[in-house]
Design a protein around this motif. Structure first.
Motif, PDB file in Angstrom:
ATOM      1  N   GLN A 151       7.934  -1.574  -7.210  1.00  0.00           N
ATOM      2  CA  GLN A 151       7.910  -1.232  -5.683  1.00  0.00           C
ATOM      3  C   GLN A 151       7.629  -0.194  -5.324  1.00  0.00           C
ATOM      4  OE1 GLN A 151      12.132  -2.801  -4.744  1.00  0.00           O
ATOM      5  NE2 GLN A 151      12.546  -2.779  -7.059  1.00  0.00           N
ATOM      6  N   GLY A 152       8.158  -0.269  -4.314  1.00  0.00           N
ATOM      7  CA  GLY A 152       7.107   1.112  -3.251  1.00  0.00           C
ATOM      8  C   GLY A 152       5.867   1.517  -2.967  1.00  0.00           C
ATOM      9  N   ILE A 153       5.589   2.120  -2.503  1.00  0.00           N
ATOM     10  CA  ILE A 153       4.807   2.316  -1.422  1.00  0.00           C
ATOM     11  C   ILE A 153       3.452   2.665  -2.609  1.00  0.00           C
ATOM     12  CG2 ILE A 153       2.487   3.771  -0.178  1.00  0.00           C
ATOM     13  CD1 ILE A 153       5.363   2.031   1.102  1.00  0.00           C
ATOM     14  N   SER A 154       2.727   1.866  -2.813  1.00  0.00           N
ATOM     15  CA  SER A 154       0.665   2.018  -3.893  1.00  0.00           C
ATOM     16  C   SER A 154       0.343   3.528  -3.348  1.00  0.00           C
ATOM     17  CB  SER A 154      -0.122   1.025  -4.027  1.00  0.00           C
ATOM     18  OG  SER A 154      -1.004   1.079  -4.617  1.00  0.00           O
ATOM     19  N   ASP A 155       0.855   4.201  -4.036  1.00  0.00           N
ATOM     20  CA  ASP A 155      -0.274   5.840  -4.071  1.00  0.00           C
ATOM     21  C   ASP A 155      -1.674   5.832  -4.236  1.00  0.00           C
ATOM     22  OD1 ASP A 155       2.094   6.754  -3.421  1.00  0.00           O
ATOM     23  OD2 ASP A 155       2.558   7.704  -6.153  1.00  0.00           O
ATOM     24  N   ALA A 156      -2.293   4.937  -5.331  1.00  0.00           N
ATOM     25  CA  ALA A 156      -3.047   4.490  -5.490  1.00  0.00           C
ATOM     26  C   ALA A 156      -4.142   4.083  -4.155  1.00  0.00           C
ATOM     27  CB  ALA A 156      -3.543   3.911  -6.998  1.00  0.00           C
ATOM     28  N   VAL A 157      -3.669   2.865  -3.645  1.00  0.00           N
ATOM     29  CA  VAL A 157      -4.006   2.690  -2.558  1.00  0.00           C
ATOM     30  C   VAL A 157      -4.555   3.469  -1.863  1.00  0.00           C
ATOM     31  CG1 VAL A 157      -3.935   0.249  -0.665  1.00  0.00           C
ATOM     32  CG2 VAL A 157      -3.562   0.233  -2.938  1.00  0.00           C
ATOM     33  N   GLU A 158      -3.422   4.462  -1.013  1.00  0.00           N
ATOM     34  CA  GLU A 158      -3.013   5.261  -0.050  1.00  0.00           C
ATOM     35  C   GLU A 158      -4.445   6.140  -0.225  1.00  0.00           C
ATOM     36  OE1 GLU A 158       0.507   7.039   0.078  1.00  0.00           O
ATOM     37  OE2 GLU A 158      -0.757   8.192   1.958  1.00  0.00           O
ATOM     38  N   GLN A 159      -3.677   6.879  -1.609  1.00  0.00           N
ATOM     39  CA  GLN A 159      -5.285   7.126  -2.236  1.00  0.00           C
ATOM     40  C   GLN A 159      -6.692   7.160  -1.780  1.00  0.00           C
ATOM     41  OE1 GLN A 159      -5.643  10.752  -3.165  1.00  0.00           O
ATOM     42  NE2 GLN A 159      -3.576  10.613  -3.024  1.00  0.00           N
ATOM     43  N   THR A 160      -6.971   6.086  -2.367  1.00  0.00           N
ATOM     44  CA  THR A 160      -8.477   5.311  -1.590  1.00  0.00           C
ATOM     45  C   THR A 160      -9.038   5.453  -0.414  1.00  0.00           C
ATOM     46  OG1 THR A 160      -7.108   3.696  -4.154  1.00  0.00           O
ATOM     47  CG2 THR A 160      -9.844   3.938  -3.452  1.00  0.00           C
ATOM     48  N   THR A 161      -7.654   4.872   0.307  1.00  0.00           N
ATOM     49  CA  THR A 161      -8.281   4.283   1.724  1.00  0.00           C
ATOM     50  C   THR A 161      -8.168   6.082   2.136  1.00  0.00           C
ATOM     51  OG1 THR A 161      -5.963   3.974   1.706  1.00  0.00           O
ATOM     52  CG2 THR A 161      -7.165   2.281   2.033  1.00  0.00           C
ATOM     53  N   ALA A 162      -7.946   6.688   2.073  1.00  0.00           N
ATOM     54  CA  ALA A 162      -7.596   8.112   2.923  1.00  0.00           C
ATOM     55  C   ALA A 162      -8.696   8.413   2.277  1.00  0.00           C
ATOM     56  CB  ALA A 162      -6.581   9.048   2.011  1.00  0.00           C
ATOM     57  N   ASN A 163      -9.470   8.125   1.132  1.00  0.00           N
ATOM     58  CA  ASN A 163     -11.284   8.770   1.032  1.00  0.00           C
ATOM     59  C   ASN A 163     -11.449   8.088   1.514  1.00  0.00           C
ATOM     60  OD1 ASN A 163      -9.321  11.145  -0.825  1.00  0.00           O
ATOM     61  ND2 ASN A 163     -10.044   9.740  -3.018  1.00  0.00           N
ATOM     62  N   TRP A 164     -11.700   6.701   1.813  1.00  0.00           N
ATOM     63  CA  TRP A 164     -13.233   6.283   2.197  1.00  0.00           C
ATOM     64  C   TRP A 164     -12.930   6.083   3.780  1.00  0.00           C
ATOM     65  CZ3 TRP A 164     -12.238   0.733  -0.093  1.00  0.00           C
ATOM     66  CH2 TRP A 164     -12.925   0.988  -1.906  1.00  0.00           C
ATOM     67  N   PHE A 165     -11.365   6.065   4.490  1.00  0.00           N
ATOM     68  CA  PHE A 165     -11.602   6.199   5.750  1.00  0.00           C
ATOM     69  C   PHE A 165     -11.225   7.142   6.368  1.00  0.00           C
ATOM     70  CE2 PHE A 165     -11.035   2.027   4.581  1.00  0.00           C
ATOM     71  CZ  PHE A 165     -12.093   0.555   4.615  1.00  0.00           C
ATOM     72  N   GLY A 166     -10.468   8.310   5.729  1.00  0.00           N
ATOM     73  CA  GLY A 166      -9.437   9.588   6.209  1.00  0.00           C
ATOM     74  C   GLY A 166      -8.237   9.008   6.539  1.00  0.00           C
ATOM     75  N   TYR A 167      -8.203   7.725   6.374  1.00  0.00           N
ATOM     76  CA  TYR A 167      -6.639   6.821   6.822  1.00  0.00           C
ATOM     77  C   TYR A 167      -5.772   6.142   5.899  1.00  0.00           C
ATOM     78  CZ  TYR A 167      -3.311   4.256   9.103  1.00  0.00           C
ATOM     79  OH  TYR A 167      -1.816   3.437   9.602  1.00  0.00           O
TER      80      TYR A 167
END
Lengths: 328, 358
Positions: A151-167
């Protein structure tokens, strides 16, 4: 502008995930409707009942403890053991099968040949009954359900998308798992109905009761089987929703969310349930995001219904439904 | 022996077509009216009014309304709670906007308002039917409740989001607000129940009732023999919502006095009234009364027995109530689809022949 767009796409993805959960409940409806022409309003309560039973078995609760205490003045509550999640799930599935047999024997058998709307109302009665039984059996307090799903917010997705879109996109890991499990479940159901003997019999019954009977298919067996499968789907939905928001009465209301999904997708179509679920999930999240702030929010309560209602006026059988042909 | 038409000769068509063709029935009906109007108001107390009589009368109006739609016209609706909310909020807006006008007119106008909303939500019934329609009416339920919850104009911008009924009088007697006496509340509800039952009975045996029943039995065939489905279906929705709106207005203004929309007019209300119609008997005015009485008295009875006598906790009694209501619905659908009204009719048939079986 870019922020807005990214934010909207996050909402979009979350909508897709929610839609998957709706589809999961809607699937149970479609299965029963296809095989027996019964529109099963009790599907949501089945999910609640399954989740309650699962929690009860896992925690070693004594069934009907509340009632026994009230009658005999005892103070029972737990057996004092806990059951591992996998075993508890298997036991709960067994309970759902017993429930399916009881429903067939006590209710459906007597209502064969009645109008669909009578059967629909009977399942509303069934929903009330099951809700009462579930509460008397396991207690009505809010329970937490944890079968070990992440459960909880997925760190992996957040990291990846942060790298790609800066968000960074915030996506619940449970939602990702639910999507995977739902996909597997659908695949399994399709495989079952296409490649097994029982599955073929089920489709035969769905096509034509009379013809199926005349080639030696037992209607009774098929109905029990279909309700068992629906009970199992309800169990999966109950686990997902129960893990997400706790096992409580409001769980049974997800059935009300699945109804517009079905209207949109058509009552007889498994792809319809999935596509309808995704449309409703995305639609209501985006509507809430764009229009909600202007009208005071909480539009999720009715958006799905109004969308389905407007849609039905133009295409009464839903997106993938069979065309209704009537003759006098 | 006591209950038969022998010797009760009819010489005009008018006599033959009356609602209670048997003399004993007619006398019983007058006796009930007499007791209801002239005896009960003098002996009524707070407990009886609030626990049984007021909810019974109000739900009877709602059940008559829904029975017209479901029982006579065959259009299943799950939006009753929403329509009751329309009645309640209309009467509230009217009461506060025009304090000098009689509340009876307000309640009737609230019914009219609800009829318009009902017709609007009945429009899809021209394209869809059966449980597609049943589910579609849920749109009305959720949308209306949301609307009254979110738009402050409807509750006059009150801080709590509640609506409270101010004191209004009829002929100098307070019928709403805290000062109203149980008998005044009772009489105003009784008035509307008699009105609803009388109108519904006469509508359902006239042209419109026949149109509705034709649509219910086979809509395509009805259309072929010249029933206009548009006017039949929409009139059923309109008349039904009119009564449901009156019931909602009475429920809020006279019975509850204060209401919060999600709590008082949620989806459970829709199901409750639908159950009354099913248990009482689809397509029967008497059945609406029987069903309303049954489902109003059942919780009181269960509470008295389980909590009062056996000493069980209240939550357990509430869950048992759910189980019993659910089981009863299934039982009636299986064993007696025409509900209590049919059982009553059977008793009457037997009584007419008694003591001989044929």
């Amino acid at each position: 502008m870019m922020d807005q767009l990214l934010f909207a796409s996050e909402v979009f993805i979350n909508g897709l995930m929610t839609g998957v959960m709706y589809s999961l409940v809607a699937l149970g409806f479609v299965l029963i409707y296809k095989a027996s022409g019964v529109f099963n309003y009790a599907q949501g309560v089945l999910a609640l009942f399954a989740a309650l039973t699962l929690v009860g078995i896992m925690e070693g609760q004594i069934p009907f403890a509340h009632l026994i205490n009230a009658v005999f003045g005892t103070h029972l509550s737990h057996f004092g053991w806990t059951v591992p999640a996998v075993l508890a799930i298997i036991l709960t599935a067994g309970v759902m099968v017993i429930l399916a047999i009881l429903i067939e024997k006590l209710v459906l058998k007597h209502l064969v040949g009645q109008e669909p709307i009578i059967l629909f109302m009977a399942t509303i009665g069934l929903a009330y009954f099951l809700e009462g039984v579930g509460d008397v059996m396991w207690g009505a307090d809010i329970k937490t359900l944890d079968v070990g799903l992440p459960q909880g917010i997925s760190d992996a997705v957040e990291q990846t998308t942060a790298n790609w879109f800066g968000y960074g996109f915030f996506i619940d890991r449970l939602d990702i798992w639910a999507t995977i499990i739902a996909a597997l479940l659908v695949a399994a159901l399709v495989a079952f109905s296409q490649y097994t003997k029982q599955g073929r019999a089920m489709r035969a019954v769905a096509d034509d009761h009379q013809a199926a009977l005349s080639v030696g298919i037992s209607l009774q067996f098929i109905w029990i089987m279909v309700w068992s499968i629906a009970g199992f789907v309800a169990l999966v939905a109950g686990i997902m929703w129960g893990t997400k928001s706790g096992v409580q009465f409001s769980l049974s209301l997800i059935a009300l969310k699945a109804l517009p999904v079905l209207m949109l997708g058509g009552f007889t179509s498994i792809p319809g349930a999935i596509v309808g679920g995704l449309i409703i999930g995305v639609g209501e999240k985006l509507f809430e995001f764009f229009v909600g702030p202007m009208v005071g929010g909480a539009t999720e309560n009715w958006f799905a219904y109004v969308l389905a209602l407007i849609f039905l006026v133009f295409r009464p059988q839903g997106l993938f439904g069979e065309r209704i042909i009537e003759r006098v | 022996m006591f209950y038969r038409e022998a010797g009760d000769f009819k010489t005009t068509y008018r006599d033959d077509g009356q609602t209670f063709p048997i003399k004993l029935d007619r006398l019983g009906y007058y006796a009930i009216l007499f007791v209801a109007a002239l005896v009960i108001p003098f002996i009524i107390n707070d407990y009886w009014a609030n626990a049984i009589l007021l909810p019974f009368l109000i739900y009877a109006v709602a059940a008559i309304g829904l029975n017209i739609l479901v029982g006579y016209a065959g259009q299943v609706s799950l939006g009753t709670g929403g329509f009751m909310a329309v009645g309640a909020y209309s009467v509230y807006k009217l009461m506060t906007a025009f304090p000098d006008v009689s509340i009876i007119i307000h309640i009737l106008l609230a019914g009219g308002m609800t009829a318009l909303v009902g017709i609007a939500f009945g429009l899809p019934s021209l394209r869809i039917k059966g449980f597609y329609l049943a589910v579609a009416t849920l749109a009305a339920q959720f949308f209306l409740v949301w609307l009254f919850n979110k738009v402050p104009w409807f509750y006059n911008y009150s801080a709590s989001g509640q609506i409270n009924s101010p004191e209004r009088t009829v002929l100098g007697w307070a019928v709403t607000g805290p000062a109203a006496s149980p008998s005044a509340k009772y009489i105003i509800c009784l008035l509307f129940v008699i009105f609803a039952a009388w109108v519904a009975r006469n509508l359902t045996r006239g042209t419109y009732g026949r149109k509705w029943m034709a649509i219910r039995d086979m809509d395509i065939a009805a259309e072929i023999i010249g029933v206009n489905p548009l006017s039949a279906k929409l009139s059923a929705f309109g008349v039904s919502s009119f009564f449901v709106g009156i019931a909602g207005a009475l429920l809020f203004a006279v019975y509850l006095g204060a209401a919060e929309v999600t709590e008082a007019f949620g989806i459970n209300k829709s199901f409750l009234v639908l159950f009354m119609v099913i248990i009482g008997g689809l397509g029967s005015i008497f059945g609406s009364f029987a069903g309303a009485a049954f489902l109003v008295i059942l919780p009181v009875f269960l509470k008295n027995v389980l909590v009062g006598t056996l000493g069980w906790p209240t939550d357990l009694a509430a869950h048992f109530e759910l189980m019993i209501v659910g089981a009863l619905i299934i039982f009636f659908l299986i064993v007696e689809p025409h509900g209590l009204a049919r059982l009553w009719r059977l008793v009457k048939e037997k009584l007419r022949l008694w003591p001989f079986p044929h």
